[in-house]
Design an enzyme around this catalytic site. Structure first.
Site: not given
Ligand SMILES: NC(=O)c1ccc[n+]([C@@H]2O[C@H](COP(=O)([O-])OP(=O)(O)OC[C@H]3O[C@@H](n4cnc5c(N)ncnc54)[C@H](OP(=O)(O)O)[C@@H]3O)[C@@H](O)[C@H]2O)c1
Length: 290
Positions: A24, A175
């Site tokens: 995202i 979570y």
């Molecule tokens: N996917 C869904 O269905 C969904 C639904 C509701 C809410 N969300 C929320 O959306 C947000 C983005 O998630 P996403 O779905 O896009 O997941 P994602 O593809 O796994 O991306 C997560 C991002 O967070 C970074 N990150 C994680 N831990 C970190 C740390 N310790 N230090 C620095 N960066 C860190 C990752 O970096 P790396 O590239 O280094 O791993 C990546 O850039 C999150 O807050 C999640 O809770 C997601």
């Protein structure tokens, strides 16, 4: 919710975004670059940041993208990140707290805090606190935090915030607590920011096909793969975030929770201003203690 002043779009504004190396955040960063934002990606890995810049520049040739390296699990790393950002940018108009993760196994941050809480709640809390005066001085400014519908049904374990007891410190239940904390944090932040010209909002991106939950082993990766056809694209998931950052309309509210570019009603637990204040005070202690 408070009435806010005119904005004029994200073009030319300094946007600091976490979690933009994937999913995202990367989709939002790409769209914001297309709209003329001056981007700073916060990344924990230089190579992941380079890859993200490559993809953003594939969408907008030659666009300048800054990177600040930080592991958001570590409070020392967040403090270094904030110091670098403050030294580098005389104004910051947008902070996007988007990085987040789920951990199937209970783990601890370098500060000894349960990892989901450290990354998903305390990192946005601390980073925002450290950048807040610069955001206020840059007003009008906006803070957007990526929450989730997964907050529904969760409650903040006030007597055991770091989930030391029981089996609460892992998986989906934990979570959900952190995503509830994102909304309560936004509520109290907006209250504190009233009249400052800085808005704070949270949103749910929907169920998105991203890298989410792929850190939890083979079975989770298979599970996410099976669910993928039911998920929306990262670009669709990023739409509300981009709208909250860029649109004039979104600047009219602060302390809101949004889904699909519309105000949404979060759970009863997320609408408790006393809980929001209590969480703020306890979070201050947790970031001061480390
Ligand atoms: N996917 C869904 O269905 C969904 C639904 C509701 C809410 N969300 C929320 O959306 C947000 C983005 O998630 P996403 O779905 O896009 O997941 P994602 O593809 O796994 O991306 C997560 C991002 O967070 C970074 N990150 C994680 N831990 C970190 C740390 N310790 N230090 C620095 N960066 C860190 C990752 O970096 P790396 O590239 O280094 O791993 C990546 O850039 C999150 O807050 C999640 O809770 C997601």
């Amino acid at each position: 919710m408070t009435r806010m002043q005119a904005w004029g779009g994200v073009a030319g504004k300094r946007v600091v975004i976490t979690g933009a190396t994937n999913g995202i955040g990367l989709a939002a960063a790409t769209e914001l670059a297309l709209r003329g934002a001056h981007l700073t990606l916060v990344a924990r890995s230089e190579s992941r940041a380079r890859e993200a810049i490559y993809r953003i520049q594939a969408a907008r040739d030659g666009v300048a993208v800054d990177v600040l390296l930080a592991d958001l699990a570590s409070q020392a790393s967040i403090r270094r990140l904030a110091a670098e950002a403050l030294a580098k940018y005389s104004s910051i108009q947008v902070l996007i707290n988007n990085a987040g993760a789920i951990y199937a196994r209970r783990q601890h941050s370098p500060d000894g805090i349960e990892l989901t809480w450290a990354v998903n709640h305390l990192a946005p809390f601390l980073l925002t606190s450290l950048l807040l005066d610069r955001l206020k001085a840059s007003a009008p400014a906006r803070i957007v935090t990526t929450s989730s519908g997964a907050h529904e049904g969760a409650a903040i374990p006030f007597d055991d915030l770091i989930a030391n007891r029981g089996t609460g410190g892992r998986g989906f239940p934990r979570y959900g607590q952190t995503k509830l904390a994102n909304i309560l944090f936004t509520t109290e932040l907006a209250r504190r920011l009233a009249g400052s010209g800085v808005t704070a909002n949270a949103y749910h991106p929907g169920f998105v096909a991203s890298g989410f939950n792929r850190n939890n082993g083979f079975l989770m990766r298979i599970g996410m793969g099976i669910a993928r056809p039911f998920a929306r694209s990262a670009a669709k998931g990023a739409q509300t975030l981009v709208w909250l950052v860029d649109s004039e309309e979104a600047g009219q509210t602060s302390g809101g929770y949004f889904f699909d570019m519309r105000p949404a009603t979060p759970s009863v637990a997320a609408r408790d201003p006393q809980a929001a204040q209590r969480l703020w005070q306890l979070s201050e202690q947790q970031v001061a203690a480390a």
